[in-house]
Design a protein around this motif. Structure first.
Motif, mmCIF file in Angstrom:
data_model
loop_
_atom_site.group_PDB
_atom_site.id
_atom_site.type_symbol
_atom_site.label_atom_id
_atom_site.label_comp_id
_atom_site.label_asym_id
_atom_site.label_seq_id
_atom_site.Cartn_x
_atom_site.Cartn_y
_atom_site.Cartn_z
ATOM 1 N N CYS A 116 0.846 -1.191 0.000
ATOM 2 C CA CYS A 116 0.000 0.000 0.000
ATOM 3 C C CYS A 116 0.885 1.246 0.000
ATOM 4 N N CYS A 119 0.054 3.145 3.727
ATOM 5 C CA CYS A 119 0.388 2.578 5.039
ATOM 6 C C CYS A 119 1.465 1.506 4.943
ATOM 7 N N CYS A 153 -4.277 -0.115 -0.019
ATOM 8 C CA CYS A 153 -5.086 -1.162 0.591
ATOM 9 C C CYS A 153 -6.523 -0.638 0.685
ATOM 10 N N CYS A 156 -7.121 2.109 3.402
ATOM 11 C CA CYS A 156 -6.599 3.443 3.050
ATOM 12 C C CYS A 156 -7.434 4.057 1.924
HETATM 13 ZN ZN LIG Z 1 -3.004 1.118 3.362
#
Ligand SMILES: [Zn+2]
Length: 269
Positions: A116, A119, A153, A156
């Protein structure tokens, strides 16, 4: 007809609706149908609405309704001697198209880092699912080019959607800002568009980097001061951990004739 159930109907004033329907009469008709969901209008009421708003004929009204039906399910049912039209939900085909119109190859290329971009979680260790995200949303003038795509992801991605939704009322101005040739112009027009509200640095960076990547957009922002612009900066902690830097426009000046970058350099000397 099947309906896309997970996706709520968009608000008539939302960006989504203005992107779907460039014609104002179709947008207004959507708004009318949306307001009347619990008491769906009859054929005559739709005619009257369109005629009252735009002075258009009955056949025009039905054409607008067909445009709506390209994207949404409008159920027609009998009510005594009337036919009523109920706005029910998204058409599944359209929901699929909206999801992503990218080739498998582009998706694979974007997702290749398997992490991601926000994150850093990855599918193997963290059991997250990665999706392709448009850094600058399509509805704000972002495109499908690879520079505007990143892996996020799902968590997020949905967080970002909520966060960006805050700026939806300014979508039109953001789209205009993105059109500016020079990064200074994009940054400046974005700050102007947000009308003195705090703008997250991330959003400025993304808008500045449209058209050509800017590794130092902060400098472009500072250069606006040479042209008499003024802004302030603050750092807030959104979720306890992640610090978010924000900017707010205090004063702006009209753009110079010709190149903004050249004018900024001249004034600096
Ligand atoms: Zn993420």
């Amino acid at each position: 007809m099947p309906i896309e159930t997970e996706r709520p109907l968009p608000d008539p004033d939302s960006l989504e609706v203005s992107t779907l329907f460039p014609l104002e009469s179709v947008r207004r008709l959507y708004g009318f149908m949306y307001e009347r969901r619990s008491h769906p209008p009859a054929t005559d009421e739709i005619h009257q609405f369109i005629a009252g708003q735009f002075g258009e004929s009955q056949s025009e009204a039905m054409r607008r309704l067909r445009s709506l039906r390209d994207c949404f399910v409008v159920r027609r049912y009998r009510d005594g001697h009337l036919h009523r039209y109920e706005l029910v939900g998204w058409k599944p085909v359209h929901a699929d198209q909206m999801r992503l119109n990218l080739s498998a190859r582009v998706r694979a290329q974007v997702l290749a880092p398997q992490r991601c971009a926000q994150c850093g979680k990855n599918p193997l260790e963290d059991q997250v699912k990665l999706v392709v995200d448009h850094k600058l949303p399509l509805a704000w003038g972002g495109g499908d080019e690879i520079e505007n795509l990143q892996p996020l992801c799902e968590e997020c991605n949905s967080g970002k959607r909520d966060f960006y939704a805050t700026y939806d009322p300014y979508a039109e101005q953001i789209r205009a800002a993105v059109q500016q040739e020079e990064p200074h112009g994009r940054i400046g027009e974005l700050l102007k568009a947000l009308q003195g509200n705090w703008v997250p640095a991330e959003l400025i960076g993304v808008v500045a980097s449209m058209r050509q990547y800017q590794d130092d957009w902060q400098r472009r922002l500072r250069e606006l001061r040479n042209l008499g612009w003024d802004y302030e900066n603050r750092v807030v902690r959104a979720t306890g951990t992640r610090a978010i830097s924000e900017y707010r426009l205090i004063h702006w000046e009209p753009w110079p004739e010709g190149s903004i970058a050249a004018a900024a350099k001249r004034k600096q000397r």
